[in-house]
Design an enzyme around this catalytic site. Structure first.
Site, PDB file in Angstrom:
ATOM      1  N   ASP A  23       0.820  -1.205   0.000  1.00  0.00           N
ATOM      2  CA  ASP A  23       0.000   0.000   0.000  1.00  0.00           C
ATOM      3  C   ASP A  23       0.856   1.259   0.000  1.00  0.00           C
ATOM      4  O   ASP A  23       0.585   2.208  -0.741  1.00  0.00           O
ATOM      5  CB  ASP A  23      -0.929   0.004   1.217  1.00  0.00           C
ATOM      6  N   GLU A 293       0.571  -5.447  -5.171  1.00  0.00           N
ATOM      7  CA  GLU A 293       0.116  -4.565  -6.247  1.00  0.00           C
ATOM      8  C   GLU A 293       1.238  -3.730  -6.841  1.00  0.00           C
ATOM      9  O   GLU A 293       1.380  -3.665  -8.060  1.00  0.00           O
ATOM     10  CB  GLU A 293      -0.986  -3.625  -5.750  1.00  0.00           C
TER      11      GLU A 293
END
Length: 398
Positions: A23, A293
């Protein structure tokens, strides 16, 4: 309508660090791009500066506020040690749940502006969601969510189609990557800089940044029997946890730069690096195994073949997300090649060691169509407009 005030170009981003680097990796890249390319004054609020410091070594985890790369970085403490001053945009990264003080400030502005429209209105409130290739994302991107107190929050979904929020990518990234990859000396200089010795220009080099997986162990056993030398570059962390049974000593006794030779496989213990260094590492390897991600998207931008080890979710929902991406990624690949690449990724994520070995052997890593596809994919995927540019335009339209 964006605030017509002195805070017009002030944005706040709140990030709760999850899984150490994922994140914060995304939000830090976004903050830098907004600052560097859009001349926006960005304040990044982070709840775990120690983890953040692994990808930003200059960061002092003991300071409550500091400035790096033109970004103000504040410690997100409870309660906030630094007063929140509303700007024109407020990004709540990955549904991290804003502090009560921030919500109170938003509500106060909302009530005051409603009573007197000449006063500053609340910032455009955006919930930045995780990247997904699922078909439903386009229908949900940009939708407003009315809060009980009258405030409005927008859901912003990154994605691979025109109807989504786009993909995070700096303006000159591909040009810098091509210049790097066109000079083989860059790769060798990087390995030397990282303290990785004994890698020859013709050797195959694989970077590994995964979660624990028995499939990784199976592949390492296969690589030991390779006809050519294979170098696996692995940082201390979750990937190595899968390899304890073949390591000569405990992980906590390993140091950056250490080499472990197992047949024709040489495992190198990687030091942690900043984001720019990690990008260059991905550009320099023949194959990348990535997770989460941020590293997942940077592996795509590296224009090299890769495996995506996706974060496990309840009821195997992560496999649905994986399949959605693989369908998009493999759209222009020959069916046989697409099937092999998808099967390899699925086997790795389902910890099917024997299947991972089978599909790795079937997948010819020097196969020209696969390499050409990896090179063309970033151009097609960026779809002309990157996430930061779309985000700025979204705010203007809001």
């Amino acid at each position: 309508m964006v605030n017509d005030s002195a805070n017009l170009l002030h944005w706040d981003i709140f990030c709760a660090v999850v899984d150490n680097y994922g994140d914060i990796g995304v939000t830090w890249r976004l903050a830098k791009q907004l600052s560097n390319e859009k001349q926006i004054n960005v304040c990044l609020w982070v709840d775990d500066l120690h983890s953040f410091s692994h990808i930003l070594p200059q960061l002092d985890p003991l300071l409550t506020t500091q400035v790096h790369h033109g970004i103000t970085i504040n410690l997100w403490s409870n309660p906030l040690a630094i007063e929140y001053q509303p700007g024109s945009v407020l990004i709540e990264a990955f549904a991290c749940e804003l502090p009560d003080e921030v919500k109170h400030a938003l509500l106060t502005l909302y009530v005051q502006h409603k009573a007197d429209p000449k006063l500053q209105q609340p910032p455009v409130w955006i919930n930045l969601e995780y990247l997904s290739a699922e078909s439903w994302v386009a229908g949900c991107h940009g939708l407003p969510s009315m809060q009980a107190n009258g405030l409005k929050k927008h859901f912003y979904f990154p994605g691979f189609s025109d109807s989504t929020g786009g993909l995070l990518c700096e303006r000159e990234l591909f040009q810098r990557r091509d210049e790097w990859q066109n000079n083989p000396l860059n790769r060798m200089a990087l390995f030397s800089q990282l303290g990785l010795s004994g890698i020859n220009p013709q050797d195959k080099v694989i970077s590994v940044f995964s979660y624990e997986s028995t499939a990784l162990l199976a592949l390492c056993r296969l690589w030991q029997q390779s006809e050519q030398v294979i170098h696996a570059l692995i940082p201390k962390g979750r990937s190595l946890n899968s390899l304890t049974c073949i390591l000569p000593k405990p992980i906590d006794e390993l140091n950056s730069g250490d080499q472990i030779r197992l047949g024709n496989l040489i495992i190198h213990i990687l030091p942690m690096t900043d984001q720019e260094g990690y990008d260059k590492l991905l550009w320099s390897c023949d194959f990348n195994i990535v997770r989460g991600e941020d590293s997942f998207l940077r592996a795509q931008w590296a224009a090299k073949p890769f495996i995506w080890h996706i974060y496990v979710q309840e009821e195997d929902y992560h496999l649905i997300k994986l399949d959605a991406f693989m369908q998009v990624y493999c759209n222009n690949l020959p069916p046989e090649l697409a099937n092999s690449w998808q099967a390899l990724n699925l086997a790795f994520n389902q910890e099917q060691g024997e299947q991972a070995i089978k599909h790795w052997q079937q997948l010819n890593l020097v196969n020209l169509p696969l390499l050409q596809h990896a090179k063309q994919w970033p151009v097609d995927a960026i779809n002309d407009v990157d996430l930061a540019s779309r985000l700025v335009q979204f705010v203007k339209n809001s």
